[in-house]
Enzyme design. Structure first.
Site, PDB file in Angstrom:
ATOM      1  N   TYR A  94       1.555  13.312   3.224  1.00 20.32           N
ATOM      2  CA  TYR A  94       2.320  12.061   3.131  1.00 20.32           C
ATOM      3  C   TYR A  94       2.764  11.653   4.539  1.00 20.32           C
ATOM      4  O   TYR A  94       3.089  12.511   5.367  1.00 20.32           O
ATOM      5  CB  TYR A  94       3.542  12.255   2.218  1.00 20.32           C
ATOM      6  CG  TYR A  94       4.129  10.970   1.720  1.00 20.32           C
ATOM      7  CD1 TYR A  94       3.398  10.145   0.857  1.00 20.32           C
ATOM      8  CD2 TYR A  94       5.401  10.555   2.107  1.00 20.32           C
ATOM      9  CE1 TYR A  94       3.934   8.956   0.394  1.00 20.32           C
ATOM     10  CE2 TYR A  94       5.942   9.366   1.637  1.00 20.32           C
ATOM     11  CZ  TYR A  94       5.202   8.565   0.779  1.00 20.32           C
ATOM     12  OH  TYR A  94       5.720   7.383   0.323  1.00 20.32           O
ATOM     13  N   ARG A 231      -6.041   3.106 -17.226  1.00 18.52           N
ATOM     14  CA  ARG A 231      -7.184   4.002 -17.398  1.00 18.52           C
ATOM     15  C   ARG A 231      -7.540   4.090 -18.882  1.00 18.52           C
ATOM     16  O   ARG A 231      -6.655   4.194 -19.731  1.00 18.52           O
ATOM     17  CB  ARG A 231      -6.866   5.411 -16.880  1.00 18.52           C
ATOM     18  CG  ARG A 231      -6.938   5.558 -15.380  1.00 18.52           C
ATOM     19  CD  ARG A 231      -6.756   7.003 -14.946  1.00 18.52           C
ATOM     20  NE  ARG A 231      -5.456   7.550 -15.321  1.00 18.52           N
ATOM     21  CZ  ARG A 231      -5.280   8.452 -16.269  1.00 18.52           C
ATOM     22  NH1 ARG A 231      -6.302   8.917 -16.966  1.00 18.52           N
ATOM     23  NH2 ARG A 231      -4.061   8.904 -16.539  1.00 18.52           N
ATOM     24  N   GLY A 309      -0.870   2.332  -2.941  1.00 26.35           N
ATOM     25  CA  GLY A 309      -1.179   3.699  -3.327  1.00 26.35           C
ATOM     26  C   GLY A 309      -2.679   3.912  -3.336  1.00 26.35           C
ATOM     27  O   GLY A 309      -3.463   2.971  -3.133  1.00 26.35           O
ATOM     28  N   PHE A 333       1.494  -1.950   1.653  1.00 26.50           N
ATOM     29  CA  PHE A 333       2.960  -1.968   1.508  1.00 26.50           C
ATOM     30  C   PHE A 333       3.480  -0.563   1.277  1.00 26.50           C
ATOM     31  O   PHE A 333       2.975   0.164   0.414  1.00 26.50           O
ATOM     32  CB  PHE A 333       3.382  -2.860   0.336  1.00 26.50           C
ATOM     33  CG  PHE A 333       4.882  -2.960   0.169  1.00 26.50           C
ATOM     34  CD1 PHE A 333       5.634  -3.744   1.025  1.00 26.50           C
ATOM     35  CD2 PHE A 333       5.532  -2.239  -0.828  1.00 26.50           C
ATOM     36  CE1 PHE A 333       7.014  -3.822   0.891  1.00 26.50           C
ATOM     37  CE2 PHE A 333       6.904  -2.305  -0.968  1.00 26.50           C
ATOM     38  CZ  PHE A 333       7.655  -3.103  -0.103  1.00 26.50           C
ATOM     39  N   TRP A 334       4.488  -0.190   2.064  1.00 27.66           N
ATOM     40  CA  TRP A 334       5.161   1.101   1.931  1.00 27.66           C
ATOM     41  C   TRP A 334       6.657   0.819   1.886  1.00 27.66           C
ATOM     42  O   TRP A 334       7.242   0.370   2.862  1.00 27.66           O
ATOM     43  CB  TRP A 334       4.804   2.001   3.117  1.00 27.66           C
ATOM     44  CG  TRP A 334       5.359   3.394   3.034  1.00 27.66           C
ATOM     45  CD1 TRP A 334       5.724   4.080   1.923  1.00 27.66           C
ATOM     46  CD2 TRP A 334       5.608   4.277   4.137  1.00 27.66           C
ATOM     47  NE1 TRP A 334       6.179   5.331   2.240  1.00 27.66           N
ATOM     48  CE2 TRP A 334       6.109   5.479   3.598  1.00 27.66           C
ATOM     49  CE3 TRP A 334       5.446   4.168   5.521  1.00 27.66           C
ATOM     50  CZ2 TRP A 334       6.468   6.552   4.403  1.00 27.66           C
ATOM     51  CZ3 TRP A 334       5.795   5.236   6.315  1.00 27.66           C
ATOM     52  CH2 TRP A 334       6.302   6.425   5.757  1.00 27.66           C
TER      53      TRP A 334
END
Length: 404
Positions: A94, A231, A309, A333-334
């Site tokens: 990370y 999913r 993500g 974007f974080w």
């Protein structure tokens, strides 16, 4: 002085028995929480010395926290979630790194896991008081890397954001402890990239995630229409149940990733968007891979595609035609970086989400509460983290601290 606080004498006095009795009866209360003399606070934390697979590197560490003075305050945690970013941080992949320190009375530096949570101030020095903090206040973390999987912590004013009494009213610890990452991520992505108007469409994958569920609900509040990708499941009954669950919180359209990549998807999209007259102007991506590219192909010209993500661990492939002929804008974007740059906006965003929660117009993401008492064993806690890693959970795992 620290060695005295861990001596037998203060603990004997606390339980009101003679030393010989204490030695004979020790097993009866060996797991009880010990309150140290001289105001020292006993704490436990899930820590790691090296990066790696969480079950292999995490362990429960006990230590003492000195009475706060100067710019320090002592926190008692109330609730701390287990987020995917926490797992990635332990694995060492990370972007934000935890603080490895020997301040927790260890010969080698260790880090405390966890990035999000809510805590109560139980003691504080002079400077936090001058800054408007008081005993009993609730605080959330100001940024990543603090370490929230623990019962207690020493913190400084710059480490935390205070939840004012009005923000706390009618809010549970779990709600407060899970507001600063997923809801804030969804909120800012819907607000900051496109000026969406009532009736406008956005599309997102990972719709069943914490961010996805937050985006559905916020979009509904603001009059937006959402196309949501999940999913596919082998169990079709479970798949339909999930689709209905998302519709119940405000989703307009819910499809699977297989349906997204089917040949008829363009015709379906036209049907959803009034023959294409209501353009899809924003896409939110946390998956990547072929399904993300398929989602981008449904966007209108000059739309915006925001990636926050990479759950599939696959690259994001962008056809040149999207850039040249459709002029689609691709962003990353974080929320941690955004919060660092916009601390006041973070506070306002948190307050707004909590107000919606209070009114009942924003529902919590489904959670599984993981009880953390003083007696809880380290193996139990690490096992719960492993369950999250392997996907064995109906909702987000959240450590809920009891009598610690």
């Amino acid at each position: 002085m620290a060695s005295k606080t861990l001596s037998t004498a203060p603990r004997v006095a606390r339980f009101g028995v003679r030393p010989l009795q204490c030695l004979r009866k020790a097993p009866a209360y060996a797991q009880r929480r010990a309150i140290s003399a001289y105001g020292y606070e006993q704490a436990k934390a899930l820590t790691f010395q090296d990066y790696g697979d969480p079950p292999a590197v995490l362990s429960l560490h006990s230590h003492s926290i000195s009475p706060p003075h100067g710019d320090l305050m002592t926190l008692r945690f109330l609730a701390s979630p287990i987020n995917p970013a926490d797992i990635n941080q332990i694995q060492g992949v990370y972007p934000s790194k935890p603080t490895f320190t020997t301040s927790l009375s260890t010969p080698n530096p260790i880090a405390v896991a966890g990035n999000e949570g809510v805590a109560e101030i139980i003691a504080l020095g002079s400077k936090p008081k001058e800054a408007g903090f008081k005993k009993g206040d609730w605080v959330i973390m100001n940024g990543p890397g603090f370490g929230t999987w623990r019962t207690h912590a020493a913190a400084r004013v710059q480490d935390v954001v205070k939840l004012d009494d009005a923000m706390r009213e009618g809010i549970s610890a779990v709600q407060a402890g899970t507001v600063s990452i997923n809801p804030c991520t969804a909120y800012r992505m819907l607000r900051d990239f496109v000026d969406l108007q009532e009736g406008d469409f956005f599309i997102q994958n990972g719709a069943n995630s914490g961010v996805g569920r937050a985006a559905i609900q916020l979009g509904k509040q603001w009059g937006l229409k959402s196309i949501n990708v999940i999913r596919g499941r082998d169990d079709k009954a479970a798949e339909e149940k999930l689709k209905q669950e998302l519709k119940d919180i405000g989703a307009d359209i819910v499809i699977t990733d297989a349906e997204l990549q089917s040949q008829g998807i363009r015709d379906m999209a036209k049907e959803w968007t009034n023959g294409g007259r209501a353009p899809i102007r924003l896409a939110l991506n946390c998956v990547n891979g072929k399904a993300a590219t398929a989602m981008a192909k449904l966007l209108a010209s000059e739309a915006h595609f925001v990636t926050y993500g990479a759950m599939s661990k696959q690259p994001l492939t962008i056809p040149a035609s999207m850039l040249i002929f459709k002029d689609i804008h691709f962003h990353g974007f974080w929320v941690s970086r955004w919060a660092e740059r916009h601390p006041e906006e973070k506070k306002k965003t948190v307050a707004d989400v909590l107000e919606m929660t209070r009114r009942g117009t924003f529902r919590d993401t489904p959670v599984e509460k993981i009880a953390w008492e003083w007696e809880t064993k380290g193996d139990e806690l690490v096992g719960k983290v492993k369950d999250t890693l392997e996907g064995y959970r109906e909702g987000k795992g959240v450590f809920v601290f009891g009598k610690t």
